[in-house]
Design an enzyme around this catalytic site. Structure first.
Site, PDB file in Angstrom:
ATOM      1  N   GLU A 102       0.811  -1.227   0.000  1.00 51.72           N
ATOM      2  CA  GLU A 102       0.000   0.000   0.000  1.00 51.72           C
ATOM      3  C   GLU A 102       0.845   1.278   0.000  1.00 51.72           C
ATOM      4  OE1 GLU A 102      -0.919  -0.072   4.795  1.00 51.72           O
ATOM      5  OE2 GLU A 102      -1.907   1.368   3.501  1.00 51.72           O
ATOM      6  N   ASP A 126       1.396  -9.896   3.760  1.00 55.33           N
ATOM      7  CA  ASP A 126       0.224  -9.699   4.622  1.00 55.33           C
ATOM      8  C   ASP A 126      -1.109 -10.011   3.916  1.00 55.33           C
ATOM      9  OD1 ASP A 126       2.162  -8.745   6.356  1.00 55.33           O
ATOM     10  OD2 ASP A 126       1.754  -6.638   5.901  1.00 55.33           O
ATOM     11  N   ARG A 170       0.723  -7.418   9.984  1.00 56.08           N
ATOM     12  CA  ARG A 170       0.358  -6.031  10.270  1.00 56.08           C
ATOM     13  C   ARG A 170      -1.080  -5.956  10.801  1.00 56.08           C
ATOM     14  NH1 ARG A 170       3.347  -2.008   6.483  1.00 56.08           N
ATOM     15  NH2 ARG A 170       4.868  -1.803   8.141  1.00 56.08           N
ATOM     16  N   GLU A 221       0.519 -10.418  14.927  1.00 58.71           N
ATOM     17  CA  GLU A 221       1.221  -9.313  15.610  1.00 58.71           C
ATOM     18  C   GLU A 221       0.320  -8.093  15.854  1.00 58.71           C
ATOM     19  OE1 GLU A 221       4.414  -7.961  13.057  1.00 58.71           O
ATOM     20  OE2 GLU A 221       3.039  -7.498  11.413  1.00 58.71           O
ATOM     21  N   GLN A 273       9.391 -15.473   8.146  1.00 55.50           N
ATOM     22  CA  GLN A 273       8.232 -15.602   7.248  1.00 55.50           C
ATOM     23  C   GLN A 273       8.442 -14.906   5.909  1.00 55.50           C
ATOM     24  OE1 GLN A 273       4.486 -14.933  10.043  1.00 55.50           O
ATOM     25  NE2 GLN A 273       6.364 -14.082  10.885  1.00 55.50           N
TER      26      GLN A 273
HETATM   27  O1  F6P Z   1       4.240  -5.668   5.569  1.00 53.95           O
HETATM   28  C1  F6P Z   1       5.092  -6.770   5.684  1.00 53.95           C
HETATM   29  C2  F6P Z   1       5.628  -6.891   7.090  1.00 53.95           C
HETATM   30  O2  F6P Z   1       6.418  -8.054   7.163  1.00 53.95           O
HETATM   31  C3  F6P Z   1       4.556  -6.896   8.191  1.00 53.95           C
HETATM   32  O3  F6P Z   1       3.913  -8.141   8.317  1.00 53.95           O
HETATM   33  C4  F6P Z   1       5.374  -6.492   9.378  1.00 53.95           C
HETATM   34  O4  F6P Z   1       4.585  -5.841  10.352  1.00 53.95           O
HETATM   35  C5  F6P Z   1       6.369  -5.520   8.801  1.00 53.95           C
HETATM   36  O5  F6P Z   1       6.437  -5.787   7.422  1.00 53.95           O
HETATM   37  C6  F6P Z   1       7.744  -5.637   9.400  1.00 53.95           C
HETATM   38  O6  F6P Z   1       8.524  -4.635   8.866  1.00 53.95           O
HETATM   39  P1  F6P Z   1      10.110  -4.563   8.992  1.00 53.95           P
HETATM   40  O7  F6P Z   1      10.695  -5.464   7.965  1.00 53.95           O
HETATM   41  O8  F6P Z   1      10.413  -3.126   8.707  1.00 53.95           O
HETATM   42  O9  F6P Z   1      10.486  -4.991  10.370  1.00 53.95           O
END
Ligand code: F6P
Length: 341
Positions: A102, A126, A170, A221, A273
Site C-alpha cells: 500500500e 500480509d 500487520r 502481531e 516468514q
Molecule cells: O508488511 C510486511 C511486514 O512483514 C509486516 O507483516 C510487518 O509488520 C512488517 O512488514 C515488518 O517490517 P520490517 O521489515 O520493517 O520490520
C-alpha cells in the site's frame, strides 16, 4: 522503449520472479529495462543498473529482491518528489513498474496523478490489499508459518506446554488464520477480532480437560485485547507513519501461564516468514503479474495495477489499490473457530 522497475517496502518471496518476468517479456518485445535500486530511494538518488538477460538468470527461486528495497517515502520532502520526477526524465524512462504494498503503490498513485507513466504490481506477505484476491509472498509466508506450527506441536506435546506463536500480518490476520487452520492451531487470534482472554484461557482448559495437555495458540502481531492497544516494539513511526508491531505474543503468553497454571512458551516467527525461496504458487503469480505489467505498458495503459481476480489476471486503477485494506474474511475465521479448544 525504456522501462524502469523498482521494489519498495518490506521484501517478500516472489519479487525476483516478477523482476525476471518483466525483463524477459520486455526484452522479447524489444524494450530495455533499468533496475532502480532500493525502491523510491533509488529514484531519488538515481541509483540504477541495466537489467539484461544475464542479470536475471537464475533468480527465479531466490527470495528477497535483487534490486534491494527501502521504506523511503519521497513525499516526506518536496525536494525528493522533484528529484524523482527529474531522474525519471533524465533516465529516459518511458514507463515505470512499481512493485510494492500500500505504501509504495500509494506513492505510485500520487506520481501517476502528477503525470508519470506508472504500472503497479501488488506485493505483500500480509495479503491485505483489497484490490487483489492474493498477493505473492503470502503463500510462502503461510507455508513457512505452517511448517513452524507443525514443528512446535511435537515439542509442545512432549512437554505438555502451551506454545504461543506470533506471526506477522500487520493489521490483518490472514497469515495467522491460514497458517493456523493449516497447522491445526487450537486458538487463533487476529486483529479483526479483539482478544477475549477469559475465553482463550477457557478454551485451553477445556482442551486439557479432554486429555490434550498441550495447546498451540497462533496470534497475529496486530491483535489486541478488548479495549486494549496494539503492542509495539517502539514508539517511532516509519516514513509512512507505521508503528513497528510485535510483542503481543509475550504479553499473551504470560497471562495464559498465570491464569491457566500451564507452562507456556512464546515463539516469534518474525522475518523468517519473509525469507527464503518462494513457493511455486508465488513464483507463478509473480511471473503472471510481471508479464501483465509489461503488456499494459505496451498498450500504453498507465495508472493501473495488475490484480488476481479469481484465477484471472485483471487490472484495476492504481487508486483502487490503496483505497482500503482487506480484513480477514469472517467466513474463513468461522472455519478456524470450529477447531478452537
Ligand atoms: O508488511 C510486511 C511486514 O512483514 C509486516 O507483516 C510487518 O509488520 C512488517 O512488514 C515488518 O517490517 P520490517 O521489515 O520493517 O520490520
Amino acid at each position: 522503449m525504456r522501462i524502469g522497475i523498482l521494489t519498495g517496502g518490506g521484501d517478500c518471496p516472489g519479487l525476483n520472479p516478477v523482476i525476471r518476468a518483466v525483463v524477459r517479456k520486455a526484452i522479447n518485445e524489444g524494450c530495455e529495462v533499468i533496475g532502480i535500486k532500493n525502491g523510491w530511494k533509488g529514484l531519488i538518488e538515481k541509483d540504477v543498473i541495466l537489467l539484461d538477460l544475464q542479470s536475471v538468470s537464475g533468480i527465479l527461486p531466490k527470495g528477497g529482491t535483487i534490486l534491494g528495497t527501502s521504506r523511503t517515502n519521497p513525499y516526506k520532502k518536496p525536494e525528493d518528489v522533484k528529484k524523482v520526477k527529474e531522474n525519471y526524465q533524465n533516465l529516459g524512462l518511458n514507463a515505470l513498474v512499481a512493485v510494492g504494498g500500500e505504501d509504495t503503490l500509494g506513492v505510485a498513485y500520487k506520481l501517476s496523478k502528477e503525470g508519470l507513466k506508472i504500472v503497479g504490481i501488488p506485493k505483500t506477505i500480509d495479503n491485505d490489499l483489497s484490490a487483489t484476491d492474493y498477493t505473492f509472498g503470502f503463500d510462502t509466508a503461510v507455508n513457512i508459518a505452517t511448517e513452524c506450527i507443525d514443528r512446535l506441536h511435537t515439542t509442545a506435546e512432549s512437554h505438555h506446554r502451551i506454545i504461543v506463536v506470533e506471526v506477522m500480518g500487520r493489521h490483518a490476520g490472514w497469515i495467522a488464520t491460514e497458517a493456523g487452520i493449516a497447522g491445526g492451531a487450537d486458538v487463533i487470534l487476529i486483529p479483526e477480532v479483539p482478544i477475549d482472554i477469559e475465553e482463550v484461557c477457557a478454551l485451553i482448559k477445556k482442551r486439557h480437560n479432554r486429555g490434550k495437555t498441550f495447546s498451540i495458540v497462533v496470534v497475529a502481531e496486530g491483535a489486541r485485547f478488548k479495549e486494549g492497544q496494539v503492542v509495539t516494539h517502539e514508539e517511532k513511526l516509519d516514513e509512512f507513519g507505521h508503528v513497528r508491531l510485535g510483542g503481543i505474543g509475550e504479553v499473551l503468553g504470560k497471562i495464559i501461564e498465570e491464569r491457566t497454571g500451564f507452562e507456556t512458551r512464546v515463539v516469534v516467527l518474525g522475518h523468517l516468514q519473509r525469507g527464503g525461496t518462494p513457493t511455486a504458487f508465488d513464483r507463478v503469480l509473480g511471473t503472471r503479474f510481471g508479464i501483465k505489467a509489461v503488456e499494459l505498458i505496451l498498450k500504453q495503459e498507465f495508472g493501473k495495477m495488475v490484480s488476481l481476480q479469481g484465477n484471472k489476471i485483471a487490472t484495476v486503477p492504481l487508486e483502487k489499490a490503496v483505497e482500503e485494506l482487506k480484513p480477514v474474511d469472517m467466513e474463513l475465521y468461522e472455519v478456524a473457530k470450529t477447531f478452537f479448544g
